[in-house]
Write an enzyme that holds these catalytic residues in place. Structure first.
Site, PDB file in Angstrom:
ATOM      1  N   CYS A 120       8.769  22.194   8.830  1.00 16.18           N
ATOM      2  CA  CYS A 120       8.064  23.232   9.574  1.00 16.18           C
ATOM      3  C   CYS A 120       8.049  24.540   8.794  1.00 16.18           C
ATOM      4  CB  CYS A 120       8.734  23.455  10.928  1.00 16.18           C
ATOM      5  SG  CYS A 120       8.501  22.091  12.061  1.00 16.18           S
ATOM      6  N   GLY A 121       6.921  25.219   8.825  1.00 16.27           N
ATOM      7  CA  GLY A 121       6.831  26.514   8.192  1.00 16.27           C
ATOM      8  C   GLY A 121       6.351  26.476   6.761  1.00 16.27           C
TER       9      GLY A 121
END
Length: 270
Positions: A120-121
């Site tokens: 994520c990210g």
């Protein structure tokens, strides 16, 4: 006193307002608790590698799927941690995954709760390349579903979404064959956890992680495409929209990606 294993739903009293009418009654909401995943291998003590908020249930599958999707190896064992320093309420919220060999990379220990996977990210070329380096050794070479079947897959999964029926708060992930036969469905408060659970169920059952189609009840975010590519599935079918980065990763990973999937419509992005 031994702790009680948390259930997937929590019962409580609510006050429902409909216009001027007020009704007090019992309701159920989805349970959300942290799960700490520890990893151990020969010559190394167990170490914390991830903590996620999840719906209790199928915890071993979640941990096995997460380890697989992070490219750390196929688990040889999964168990609740029995460390004496754990508080009673932590007893069923800490899981240790054991590997038979040293993992190809040693994940850093994480102290914060996360709402997603370690992918994520990410946002750039280096991160996409890193995910592709962890993709399945053998890409999917079997048949894929027809567009007509793709449109029907969320509906075929829907009767198995029991937690959603009870609470309205659960995401679902399901594995299907190219002809629409259902292999497994799992639900969780987190869409990423649902995918980890459904893939983990295959791994712990001695089955291949890959299947023709992975169906998810929400959008096709990057972290879900990452898990699909890592498991070697042929197609990802989402009820919601993809992101630009998820389309990019699906194309690079050879994954057929569908979004906006309903009975009357689906959109293929790769």
């Amino acid at each position: 006193m031994r702790a009680r294993r948390p259930g997937p739903t929590t019962r409580l009293r609510v006050e429902e307002h409909r216009g001027d009418d007020v009704r007090r009654h019992e309701d159920r909401v989805l349970t959300e608790e942290p799960l700490e995943i520890r990893l151990a291998w020969p010559g190394a003590p167990a170490r914390r590698v991830w903590t996620t908020l999840r719906t209790p249930g199928h915890d071993f599958e979640l941990a096995a799927g997460w380890v697989h999707h992070e490219g750390l190896g196929r688990p040889s064992g999964v168990a609740y941690c029995t460390d004496v320093e754990l508080r009673a309420e932590q007893e069923f919220n800490v899981v240790t995954v054991t590997l038979d060999a040293v993992p190809p990379r040693v994940p850093r220990q994480l102290d914060a709760l996360s709402a997603g996977s370690a992918a994520c990210g990410v946002c750039g070329s280096d991160e996409v390349d890193e995910v592709l380096a962890r993709r399945a050794a053998v890409p999917w070479s079997g048949p894929l579903p027809s567009p007509d079947l793709v449109r029907r897959l969320p509906g075929l999964m829907r009767p198995r979404q029991e937690l959603f029926d009870r609470t309205g708060g659960a995401h679902a992930a399901g594995l299907f064959t190219a002809d629409g036969s259902l292999l497994a469905v799992r639900e969780d408060v987190g869409r990423h956890n649902a995918v980890d659970k459904v893939i983990g169920s295959r791994l712990l059952g001695g089955e291949p992680a890959a299947a023709a189609v992975l169906v998810v009840s929400g959008r096709a975010g990057f972290e879900l495409v990452q898990k699909a590519v890592a498991s070697g599935v042929g197609a990802l079918v989402a009820v919601g929209a993809p992101t630009g980065l998820s389309v990019r990763l699906a194309g690079a990973g050879g994954l057929a990606l569908y979004g906006w999937t309903k009975d009357e419509r689906t959109v293929r992005y790769t």
